[in-house]
Design an enzyme around this catalytic site. Structure first.
Site, PDB file in Angstrom:
ATOM      1  N   ASP A 147       0.835  -1.201   0.000  1.00 37.66           N
ATOM      2  CA  ASP A 147       0.000   0.000   0.000  1.00 37.66           C
ATOM      3  C   ASP A 147       0.872   1.253   0.000  1.00 37.66           C
ATOM      4  O   ASP A 147       2.005   1.248   0.496  1.00 37.66           O
ATOM      5  CB  ASP A 147      -0.887   0.035   1.245  1.00 37.66           C
ATOM      6  CG  ASP A 147      -1.860  -1.127   1.312  1.00 37.66           C
ATOM      7  OD1 ASP A 147      -2.304  -1.589   0.244  1.00 37.66           O
ATOM      8  OD2 ASP A 147      -2.179  -1.565   2.433  1.00 37.66           O
ATOM      9  N   ASP A 170      -0.787  -2.349  -4.232  1.00 36.31           N
ATOM     10  CA  ASP A 170      -2.083  -2.700  -3.647  1.00 36.31           C
ATOM     11  C   ASP A 170      -2.907  -1.424  -3.513  1.00 36.31           C
ATOM     12  O   ASP A 170      -3.159  -0.759  -4.499  1.00 36.31           O
ATOM     13  CB  ASP A 170      -1.882  -3.431  -2.326  1.00 36.31           C
ATOM     14  CG  ASP A 170      -3.135  -4.167  -1.852  1.00 36.31           C
ATOM     15  OD1 ASP A 170      -4.166  -4.084  -2.534  1.00 36.31           O
ATOM     16  OD2 ASP A 170      -3.079  -4.812  -0.797  1.00 36.31           O
ATOM     17  N   ASP A 174      -5.714   2.675   2.145  1.00 37.89           N
ATOM     18  CA  ASP A 174      -6.620   1.672   2.709  1.00 37.89           C
ATOM     19  C   ASP A 174      -6.855   1.990   4.186  1.00 37.89           C
ATOM     20  O   ASP A 174      -5.922   2.319   4.923  1.00 37.89           O
ATOM     21  CB  ASP A 174      -6.041   0.269   2.561  1.00 37.89           C
ATOM     22  CG  ASP A 174      -6.198  -0.283   1.149  1.00 37.89           C
ATOM     23  OD1 ASP A 174      -6.792   0.406   0.303  1.00 37.89           O
ATOM     24  OD2 ASP A 174      -5.711  -1.403   0.901  1.00 37.89           O
ATOM     25  N   ARG A 227     -12.489   1.239  -6.586  1.00 36.88           N
ATOM     26  CA  ARG A 227     -12.403   1.452  -5.144  1.00 36.88           C
ATOM     27  C   ARG A 227     -12.122   2.922  -4.817  1.00 36.88           C
ATOM     28  O   ARG A 227     -11.121   3.273  -4.226  1.00 36.88           O
ATOM     29  CB  ARG A 227     -11.332   0.569  -4.509  1.00 36.88           C
ATOM     30  CG  ARG A 227     -11.589  -0.912  -4.665  1.00 36.88           C
ATOM     31  CD  ARG A 227     -10.551  -1.726  -3.910  1.00 36.88           C
ATOM     32  NE  ARG A 227     -10.790  -3.170  -4.070  1.00 36.88           N
ATOM     33  CZ  ARG A 227     -10.035  -4.107  -3.535  1.00 36.88           C
ATOM     34  NH1 ARG A 227      -8.987  -3.771  -2.786  1.00 36.88           N
ATOM     35  NH2 ARG A 227     -10.306  -5.377  -3.722  1.00 36.88           N
TER      36      ARG A 227
END
Length: 334
Positions: A147, A170, A174, A227
């Protein structure tokens, strides 16, 4: 791809009044949204205020400063490479930190920032040592092997503002595993696939239900594929005044999460916002959004708490978003 003028897309949306281009808004001096809420023993998000100001120009300096106890304002100058090593390139940030890029050229490359204590599935309430009160502003983060920014394990009061986030392996940002009271504002997300996940997975209700309250405002989702965000379990994620330019989908609400989607501008988005996606259905309320060249309408379902029950804010007209957000989002704007 070539974008139409603002006047053209407003006419396509059935709007005839076109305001003159507006300059970039002045950067906020404090977060708006959930990171500003007084909760969990933390009155808003102040980062390293009150602590010493230090400058990191090398990897060693940066990793030393972000790991120290107590408040620090860490100024980042130039490009710093974060090593992969045994951590897969994720490096822990401790509580009460401001990480602030200097000028328009501060960059973190090759690794990412982890805001949270070590993962433990058996911990289902906020631990006493939960990481809190962290600000990340005015930095380009790119090329992480995991991330770019990961907020997890009941971390709270985090403000991620005016950054440029791209090309992570990734997530870009997040937010999961019981984290809470987060604001993500005025960032540019681009050249990235799985942009921002809220909620770890469909089986993580024990940590996530009733938490994961996040505000996304004035972000530029510039071709970031999906997302933007994708949400599980949260009682309220507030998504307002963001500009979506050509992702495959914008927002997904699942596992009974509640999304308040307001004043956003969606251009060339296949699915702007969904509640029927994967896992149990979510809830979504929409207000005053503009969709241009999109293949589907915004899906709505159920009821969602009004964000004003938590904090004050002022939403701009959605018609202004294609001008103000690209002008103000990203680095070098504060």
């Amino acid at each position: 791809m070539l974008r139409p003028t603002l006047a053209a897309v407003l006419v396509a949306a059935g709007l005839t009044a076109v305001a003159p281009p507006a300059p970039a808004q002045a950067a906020d001096s404090a977060p708006i949204g959930f990171a500003a809420v007084n909760a969990l023993g933390q009155n808003g998000t102040t980062g390293g205020a009150g602590g010493p100001t230090v400058t990191a120009t090398t990897t060693a300096q940066f990793l030393d400063y972000i790991a120290r106890p107590g408040p620090y304002v860490i100024q980042v100058t130039g490009t710093i490479t974060l090593p992969t090593g045994s951590s897969d390139g994720m490096h822990n940030v401790t509580s009460d930190k401001t990480i602030l890029g200097v000028g328009a050229n501060a960059r973190l490359v090759g690794g990412g920032l982890n805001i949270g204590v070590p993962v433990d599935d058996d911990v289902t309430t906020p631990p006493a040592n939960a990481v809190h009160n962290v600000i990340i502003r005015n930095i380009a983060l790119t090329g992480a092997t995991d991330d770019l920014i990961n907020v997890q394990m009941f971390s709270h009061h985090v403000w991620i503002d005016h950054n440029d986030l791209s090309n992570g392996d990734d997530g870009a940002v997040d937010i999961k595993r019981g984290s809470d009271y987060v604001t993500v504002s005025w960032n540019r997300f681009h050249d990235h696939d799985k942009t921002s996940l809220v909620g770890h997975d469909d089986d993580n209700a024990a940590q996530d239900v009733g938490r994961l309250r996040v505000t996304y405002h004035h972000n530029f989702f510039d071709g970031s594929d999906q997302r933007n965000p994708r949400v599980r379990f949260s009682p309220l994620v507030h998504v307002y005044n963001n500009y979506y330019d050509d992702p495959s989908y914008g927002i997904a609400s699942t596992m009974d999460s509640g999304l308040w989607v307001e004043g956003n501008y969606f251009y060339s988005v296949n699915n702007p916002a969904r509640v029927d996606f994967s896992g149990d259905l979510g809830r979504l309320v929409q207000r005053d959004n503009i969709l241009v060249a999109c293949n589907h309408a915004i899906e709505v379902r159920g009821s969602v708490p009004d964000p004003r029950t938590y904090y004050p804010y002022t939403a701009d007209p959605a018609s202004s978003v294609p001008t103000t957000v690209p002008a103000g989002a990203g680095v070098g704007k504060i």
